[in-house]
Design an enzyme around this catalytic site. Structure first.
Site, mmCIF file in Angstrom:
data_model
loop_
_atom_site.group_PDB
_atom_site.id
_atom_site.type_symbol
_atom_site.label_atom_id
_atom_site.label_comp_id
_atom_site.label_asym_id
_atom_site.label_seq_id
_atom_site.Cartn_x
_atom_site.Cartn_y
_atom_site.Cartn_z
ATOM 1 N N LYS A 112 -45.413 16.946 -6.102
ATOM 2 C CA LYS A 112 -46.470 16.087 -5.556
ATOM 3 C C LYS A 112 -47.734 16.144 -6.396
ATOM 4 O O LYS A 112 -48.404 15.128 -6.581
ATOM 5 C CB LYS A 112 -46.792 16.475 -4.104
ATOM 6 C CG LYS A 112 -45.717 16.043 -3.137
ATOM 7 C CD LYS A 112 -46.188 16.219 -1.718
ATOM 8 C CE LYS A 112 -45.098 15.780 -0.746
ATOM 9 N NZ LYS A 112 -45.477 16.012 0.652
ATOM 10 N N LYS A 197 -34.823 11.779 -2.826
ATOM 11 C CA LYS A 197 -34.754 11.856 -1.365
ATOM 12 C C LYS A 197 -35.279 10.578 -0.717
ATOM 13 O O LYS A 197 -36.201 9.958 -1.241
ATOM 14 C CB LYS A 197 -35.625 13.047 -0.942
ATOM 15 C CG LYS A 197 -35.586 13.402 0.508
ATOM 16 C CD LYS A 197 -36.585 14.514 0.824
ATOM 17 C CE LYS A 197 -38.006 14.005 0.995
ATOM 18 N NZ LYS A 197 -38.885 14.882 1.791
ATOM 19 N N LYS A 200 -40.490 9.219 3.472
ATOM 20 C CA LYS A 200 -41.280 8.157 4.091
ATOM 21 C C LYS A 200 -42.578 7.857 3.352
ATOM 22 O O LYS A 200 -43.135 6.796 3.512
ATOM 23 C CB LYS A 200 -41.575 8.504 5.542
ATOM 24 C CG LYS A 200 -42.364 9.779 5.746
ATOM 25 C CD LYS A 200 -42.659 9.928 7.214
ATOM 26 C CE LYS A 200 -42.539 11.352 7.695
ATOM 27 N NZ LYS A 200 -43.374 12.322 6.961
HETATM 28 P P1 AMP Z 1 -41.288 15.097 6.819
HETATM 29 O O1 AMP Z 1 -41.001 13.642 6.795
HETATM 30 O O2 AMP Z 1 -41.431 15.638 5.434
HETATM 31 O O3 AMP Z 1 -42.336 15.486 7.750
HETATM 32 O O4 AMP Z 1 -39.960 15.777 7.371
HETATM 33 C C1 AMP Z 1 -39.638 15.973 8.726
HETATM 34 C C2 AMP Z 1 -38.249 16.546 8.812
HETATM 35 O O5 AMP Z 1 -37.291 15.591 8.339
HETATM 36 C C3 AMP Z 1 -38.055 17.786 7.939
HETATM 37 O O6 AMP Z 1 -37.212 18.692 8.627
HETATM 38 C C4 AMP Z 1 -37.373 17.265 6.716
HETATM 39 O O7 AMP Z 1 -36.580 18.235 6.083
HETATM 40 C C5 AMP Z 1 -36.512 16.163 7.295
HETATM 41 N N1 AMP Z 1 -36.251 15.119 6.294
HETATM 42 C C6 AMP Z 1 -37.174 14.320 5.707
HETATM 43 N N2 AMP Z 1 -36.602 13.478 4.825
HETATM 44 C C7 AMP Z 1 -35.263 13.770 4.847
HETATM 45 C C8 AMP Z 1 -34.128 13.248 4.160
HETATM 46 N N3 AMP Z 1 -34.241 12.249 3.279
HETATM 47 N N4 AMP Z 1 -32.924 13.778 4.432
HETATM 48 C C9 AMP Z 1 -32.793 14.781 5.334
HETATM 49 N N5 AMP Z 1 -33.819 15.307 6.021
HETATM 50 C C10 AMP Z 1 -35.049 14.826 5.787
#
Ligand code: AMP
Ligand code: TRP
Length: 348
Positions: A112, A197, A200
């Protein structure tokens, strides 16, 4: 009872990756088998360039979507991180336990920070210290298990290291947590770029399925997914990452297994079609419930208020214990504090 804690940051609209990698398990498994807390980690959304109104809107939306995905406030505690001061209080103590080198080794920070620098922007100090705040989120509740997608395992490892170090130096205070990840779809990849990945916060919309995408938008995104050269459908993440991603998505949505599903399909087109329909069906009830909840914002607010109250009650004594253990003088109110001060003086 096992204590489970996990969180999601309101930096963008929630995606299929969030759902399959994390949220679905929280709703279908964790809240039934454990004493579970789920948190919209809004302080974490301030580590990158942000617009205040957008963070507020996304925080409310994330909480609503967590309820829509099946979290039941009678069975788990759902709250917003900034409503519970203990996270920030503990984070500072853990900054006094973590090292600078440790922080700079975090893969997500390196990626990042590099991205931010390429854009000519500056890197916020909070981006560097972010994993310490995450460790505080986890340790403040004496969490046993942290259900997350694969991208978070390094951060949970850090939380483990900090808990062990703190306990060793200052006396047993924290439970040492461990990460758990789903059997399939622990890392859902971007449909347009299966090497990265499905995140979002990135701005490549066509490769990301959002939980609130209309069925036709979902179909279009899945049908246009980048596939690999070659014709036959095989499950191989290394040489066929695009097809492997579709097989995993289909498996996660339909309850199958990606290797077995590979044998069922003769063409990429047929695989995409079934994957698209499987995703639409998985999202349908979530979207329906989301619409109902949006009509009742007072309900969501009430859930968050009660969640914060419960969370505060759980975190307070743990963080207070950490303050004492690390050597901070108790505030002088009340008899207990006076007695403790006398005992401390006597010990010197
Ligand atoms: P975040 O969007 O980074 O806040 O992630 C929230 C949760 O979703 C965390 O447990 C991440 O590991 C999971 N997560 C986010 N993106 C992915 C993805 N592309 N595949 C699997 N898990 C994800
Ligand atoms: N860092 C996590 C992510 O980006 C979100 C998060 C913050 C989290 N605090 C947490 C996850 C505590 C699990 C436990 O996905």
């Amino acid at each position: 009872m096992t204590r489970v804690f996990s969180g999601v940051k309101p930096t963008g609209h929630l995606t299929l990756g969030n759902y399959l990698g994390a949220m679905r398990r929280w709703a279908e498994v964790d809240q039934y088998r454990a004493d579970a807390l789920f948190c919209v980690v809004d302080l974490h959304a301030l580590t990158v360039d942000h617009a205040p109104a957008r963070v507020r809107r996304l925080s409310r939306q994330a909480a609503t979507l967590l309820l829509a995905s099946g979290l039941d406030p009678e069975r788990c505690t759902l709250f917003v991180q900034s409503h519970v001061d203990e996270h920030a209080r503990l984070s500072y103590l853990l900054e006094c336990v973590a090292t600078d080198g440790e922080m700079r080794r975090m893969i997500q920070y390196k990626e990042k920070a590099a991205r931010e620098q390429r854009r000519g922007g500056s890197v916020r100090l909070s981006l560097l210290t972010y994993p310490v705040l995450m460790a505080a989120d986890i340790l403040a509740y004496r969490t046993d298990e942290v259900p997350v997608g694969d991208d978070q395992t390094q951060h949970v490892e850090l939380a483990r290291d900090l808990a062990v170090r703190f306990n060793h130096r200052y006396g047993h205070t924290f439970t040492v947590p461990r990460a758990t990840s789903p059997a399939v779809a622990a890392r859902v990849m971007n449909l347009q770029d299966p090497a990265s990945k499905m995140g979002k916060s990135e701005d490549t919309g066509p490769g990301i399925v959002y939980l609130l995408d209309e069925p036709d938008v979902v179909r279009k995104k899945v049908m246009r997914a980048v596939t690999d050269s070659g014709r036959e459908v095989v499950y191989d993440r290394e040489s066929r990452p695009g097809v492997a991603n579709l097989l995993e998505i289909l498996a996660a949505c339909s309850g199958g297994n990606p290797e077995e599903l590979a044998g069922v399909y003769e063409s990429y087109g047929a695989l995409k079609k079934d994957a698209a329909e499987a995703v639409v069906e998985v999202l349908r009830p979530v979207q329906q419930r989301h619409r109902e909840l949006c009509a009742d914002p007072g309900y969501v607010e009430g859930v968050l208020r009660e969640g914060a109250r419960r969370a505060r009650e759980m975190a307070r004594p743990v963080v207070d214990a950490a303050y004492r253990a690390i050597g901070l003088l108790p505030a002088g109110a009340g008899e207990g504090a006076a007695e403790e001060a006398v005992a401390l003086n006597a010990a010197r």
